[in-house]
Design a protein around this motif. Structure first.
Motif, PDB file in Angstrom:
ATOM      1  N   ALA A  75       0.834  -1.205   0.000  1.00 34.52           N
ATOM      2  CA  ALA A  75       0.000   0.000   0.000  1.00 34.52           C
ATOM      3  C   ALA A  75       0.864   1.250   0.000  1.00 34.52           C
ATOM      4  O   ALA A  75       0.586   2.217  -0.720  1.00 34.52           O
ATOM      5  CB  ALA A  75      -0.933  -0.001   1.209  1.00 34.52           C
ATOM      6  N   LYS A  76       1.938   1.216   0.792  1.00 33.20           N
ATOM      7  CA  LYS A  76       2.843   2.377   0.852  1.00 33.20           C
ATOM      8  C   LYS A  76       3.531   2.596  -0.489  1.00 33.20           C
ATOM      9  O   LYS A  76       3.564   3.728  -0.993  1.00 33.20           O
ATOM     10  CB  LYS A  76       3.881   2.172   1.960  1.00 33.20           C
ATOM     11  CG  LYS A  76       4.775   3.365   2.158  1.00 33.20           C
ATOM     12  CD  LYS A  76       5.664   3.190   3.381  1.00 33.20           C
ATOM     13  CE  LYS A  76       6.455   4.455   3.636  1.00 33.20           C
ATOM     14  NZ  LYS A  76       7.184   4.394   4.897  1.00 33.20           N
ATOM     15  N   SER A  77       4.058   1.547  -1.080  1.00 35.91           N
ATOM     16  CA  SER A  77       4.737   1.666  -2.374  1.00 35.91           C
ATOM     17  C   SER A  77       3.789   2.165  -3.459  1.00 35.91           C
ATOM     18  O   SER A  77       4.125   3.064  -4.231  1.00 35.91           O
ATOM     19  CB  SER A  77       5.335   0.326  -2.798  1.00 35.91           C
ATOM     20  OG  SER A  77       6.326  -0.077  -1.904  1.00 35.91           O
ATOM     21  N   LEU A  78       2.605   1.581  -3.524  1.00 38.13           N
ATOM     22  CA  LEU A  78       1.620   1.982  -4.522  1.00 38.13           C
ATOM     23  C   LEU A  78       1.223   3.443  -4.329  1.00 38.13           C
ATOM     24  O   LEU A  78       1.173   4.218  -5.285  1.00 38.13           O
ATOM     25  CB  LEU A  78       0.383   1.079  -4.450  1.00 38.13           C
ATOM     26  CG  LEU A  78      -0.751   1.413  -5.420  1.00 38.13           C
ATOM     27  CD1 LEU A  78      -0.284   1.291  -6.873  1.00 38.13           C
ATOM     28  CD2 LEU A  78      -1.950   0.507  -5.154  1.00 38.13           C
ATOM     29  N   SER A  79       0.956   3.828  -3.090  1.00 36.70           N
ATOM     30  CA  SER A  79       0.534   5.201  -2.799  1.00 36.70           C
ATOM     31  C   SER A  79       1.629   6.206  -3.136  1.00 36.70           C
ATOM     32  O   SER A  79       1.347   7.274  -3.695  1.00 36.70           O
ATOM     33  CB  SER A  79       0.145   5.334  -1.324  1.00 36.70           C
ATOM     34  OG  SER A  79      -0.907   4.450  -1.033  1.00 36.70           O
ATOM     35  N   LEU A  80       2.863   5.879  -2.816  1.00 39.09           N
ATOM     36  CA  LEU A  80       3.971   6.783  -3.146  1.00 39.09           C
ATOM     37  C   LEU A  80       4.154   6.906  -4.652  1.00 39.09           C
ATOM     38  O   LEU A  80       4.404   8.005  -5.168  1.00 39.09           O
ATOM     39  CB  LEU A  80       5.262   6.310  -2.482  1.00 39.09           C
ATOM     40  CG  LEU A  80       5.325   6.484  -0.969  1.00 39.09           C
ATOM     41  CD1 LEU A  80       6.581   5.817  -0.404  1.00 39.09           C
ATOM     42  CD2 LEU A  80       5.257   7.949  -0.590  1.00 39.09           C
ATOM     43  N   PHE A  81       4.021   5.810  -5.364  1.00 39.20           N
ATOM     44  CA  PHE A  81       4.139   5.839  -6.826  1.00 39.20           C
ATOM     45  C   PHE A  81       3.052   6.730  -7.428  1.00 39.20           C
ATOM     46  O   PHE A  81       3.319   7.583  -8.281  1.00 39.20           O
ATOM     47  CB  PHE A  81       4.051   4.422  -7.395  1.00 39.20           C
ATOM     48  CG  PHE A  81       4.030   4.383  -8.900  1.00 39.20           C
ATOM     49  CD1 PHE A  81       5.201   4.568  -9.623  1.00 39.20           C
ATOM     50  CD2 PHE A  81       2.841   4.181  -9.588  1.00 39.20           C
ATOM     51  CE1 PHE A  81       5.184   4.545 -11.019  1.00 39.20           C
ATOM     52  CE2 PHE A  81       2.817   4.160 -10.973  1.00 39.20           C
ATOM     53  CZ  PHE A  81       3.991   4.343 -11.694  1.00 39.20           C
ATOM     54  N   ILE A  82       1.826   6.545  -6.987  1.00 43.05           N
ATOM     55  CA  ILE A  82       0.715   7.345  -7.507  1.00 43.05           C
ATOM     56  C   ILE A  82       0.887   8.809  -7.121  1.00 43.05           C
ATOM     57  O   ILE A  82       0.685   9.707  -7.951  1.00 43.05           O
ATOM     58  CB  ILE A  82      -0.643   6.774  -7.026  1.00 43.05           C
ATOM     59  CG1 ILE A  82      -0.883   5.399  -7.646  1.00 43.05           C
ATOM     60  CG2 ILE A  82      -1.782   7.730  -7.359  1.00 43.05           C
ATOM     61  CD1 ILE A  82      -2.070   4.640  -7.058  1.00 43.05           C
ATOM     62  N   ALA A  83       1.277   9.058  -5.880  1.00 48.50           N
ATOM     63  CA  ALA A  83       1.490  10.438  -5.421  1.00 48.50           C
ATOM     64  C   ALA A  83       2.559  11.134  -6.256  1.00 48.50           C
ATOM     65  O   ALA A  83       2.395  12.296  -6.655  1.00 48.50           O
ATOM     66  CB  ALA A  83       1.881  10.447  -3.948  1.00 48.50           C
ATOM     67  N   PHE A 120      -0.838  15.281  -2.309  1.00 50.10           N
ATOM     68  CA  PHE A 120      -0.661  15.598  -0.880  1.00 50.10           C
ATOM     69  C   PHE A 120      -1.261  14.504  -0.009  1.00 50.10           C
ATOM     70  O   PHE A 120      -0.600  13.984   0.896  1.00 50.10           O
ATOM     71  CB  PHE A 120      -1.294  16.959  -0.546  1.00 50.10           C
ATOM     72  CG  PHE A 120      -1.321  17.231   0.925  1.00 50.10           C
ATOM     73  CD1 PHE A 120      -0.176  17.667   1.572  1.00 50.10           C
ATOM     74  CD2 PHE A 120      -2.473  17.019   1.661  1.00 50.10           C
ATOM     75  CE1 PHE A 120      -0.190  17.891   2.955  1.00 50.10           C
ATOM     76  CE2 PHE A 120      -2.501  17.243   3.023  1.00 50.10           C
ATOM     77  CZ  PHE A 120      -1.353  17.682   3.684  1.00 50.10           C
ATOM     78  N   PHE A 121      -2.521  14.163  -0.260  1.00 51.86           N
ATOM     79  CA  PHE A 121      -3.177  13.147   0.572  1.00 51.86           C
ATOM     80  C   PHE A 121      -2.531  11.771   0.395  1.00 51.86           C
ATOM     81  O   PHE A 121      -2.418  11.008   1.358  1.00 51.86           O
ATOM     82  CB  PHE A 121      -4.681  13.091   0.287  1.00 51.86           C
ATOM     83  CG  PHE A 121      -5.458  14.183   0.968  1.00 51.86           C
ATOM     84  CD1 PHE A 121      -5.619  14.184   2.341  1.00 51.86           C
ATOM     85  CD2 PHE A 121      -6.012  15.212   0.234  1.00 51.86           C
ATOM     86  CE1 PHE A 121      -6.334  15.180   2.983  1.00 51.86           C
ATOM     87  CE2 PHE A 121      -6.725  16.222   0.854  1.00 51.86           C
ATOM     88  CZ  PHE A 121      -6.884  16.215   2.237  1.00 51.86           C
ATOM     89  N   ALA A 122      -2.102  11.443  -0.813  1.00 56.29           N
ATOM     90  CA  ALA A 122      -1.457  10.144  -1.037  1.00 56.29           C
ATOM     91  C   ALA A 122      -0.101  10.074  -0.328  1.00 56.29           C
ATOM     92  O   ALA A 122       0.217   9.056   0.291  1.00 56.29           O
ATOM     93  CB  ALA A 122      -1.303   9.878  -2.538  1.00 56.29           C
ATOM     94  N   PHE A 123       0.705  11.147  -0.430  1.00 55.52           N
ATOM     95  CA  PHE A 123       1.983  11.172   0.294  1.00 55.52           C
ATOM     96  C   PHE A 123       1.748  11.083   1.798  1.00 55.52           C
ATOM     97  O   PHE A 123       2.385  10.289   2.489  1.00 55.52           O
ATOM     98  CB  PHE A 123       2.781  12.441  -0.022  1.00 55.52           C
ATOM     99  CG  PHE A 123       3.628  12.370  -1.259  1.00 55.52           C
ATOM    100  CD1 PHE A 123       4.600  11.388  -1.422  1.00 55.52           C
ATOM    101  CD2 PHE A 123       3.470  13.302  -2.266  1.00 55.52           C
ATOM    102  CE1 PHE A 123       5.376  11.326  -2.571  1.00 55.52           C
ATOM    103  CE2 PHE A 123       4.244  13.265  -3.420  1.00 55.52           C
ATOM    104  CZ  PHE A 123       5.204  12.269  -3.559  1.00 55.52           C
ATOM    105  N   ALA A 124       0.833  11.907   2.293  1.00 52.92           N
ATOM    106  CA  ALA A 124       0.551  11.910   3.737  1.00 52.92           C
ATOM    107  C   ALA A 124       0.052  10.549   4.193  1.00 52.92           C
ATOM    108  O   ALA A 124       0.508  10.031   5.224  1.00 52.92           O
ATOM    109  CB  ALA A 124      -0.469  13.005   4.060  1.00 52.92           C
ATOM    110  N   GLY A 125      -0.851   9.957   3.431  1.00 51.02           N
ATOM    111  CA  GLY A 125      -1.377   8.635   3.791  1.00 51.02           C
ATOM    112  C   GLY A 125      -0.333   7.557   3.756  1.00 51.02           C
ATOM    113  O   GLY A 125      -0.323   6.641   4.584  1.00 51.02           O
ATOM    114  N   ALA A 126       0.592   7.641   2.810  1.00 48.54           N
ATOM    115  CA  ALA A 126       1.655   6.630   2.709  1.00 48.54           C
ATOM    116  C   ALA A 126       2.578   6.692   3.918  1.00 48.54           C
ATOM    117  O   ALA A 126       3.068   5.651   4.374  1.00 48.54           O
ATOM    118  CB  ALA A 126       2.453   6.848   1.428  1.00 48.54           C
TER     119      ALA A 126
END
Length: 129
Positions: A75-83, A120-126
């Motif tokens: 989830a972290k990797s995917l979110s950072l990639f998308i962010a 912003f939200f994706a980075f913060a969430g990751a």
């Protein structure tokens, strides 16, 4: 459950809806009706829908990550990639807008705002994972 990633996914989903409804009306249809190379039109038509697919897949990915369906590292990797994608989209659009010669370019080429919010939200969430 990660509210930040869910928020990012919701913003991404509504960005996709806007892209399909408003983007089709204000960009795609006028571009397809303009007088220039048919090959170039078909490439731009394809690019429009490549973006549609990316917006759909990224919103689904963020929502799945936000719901806790994926293992934390995935989830972290995917979110950072998308962010990172959305952040780079925003930066590139701002640069193009500021160099466009259009009056009030950041208002007329406004998509960067949504890209920044999603990033912003994706980075913060990751980083909360």
């Amino acid at each position: 459950m990660n509210i930040l990633l869910l928020s990012s996914g919701i913003f991404a989903f509504f960005t996709m809806i806007g892209h399909l409804l408003i983007g089709q009306k204000l960009f795609l249809v006028p571009m397809l009706n303009a007088e220039f190379s048919l090959s170039a039109k078909k490439v731009m038509h394809s690019v429009f829908h490549y973006v549609s697919i990316f917006l759909l897949l990224s919103s689904v990915g963020l929502l799945i990550a936000g719901l806790g369906v994926l293992p934390v590292e995935s989830a972290k990797s995917l979110s950072l990639f998308i962010a990172l994608n959305y952040l780079l989209f925003a930066i590139w659009q701002i640069v193009i807008a500021l160099n466009s010669g259009i009056k009030k370019p950041l208002l007329k080429l406004f998509q960067w705002i949504f890209f920044v919010i999603i990033a912003f939200f994706a980075f913060a969430g990751a980083f909360v994972l």
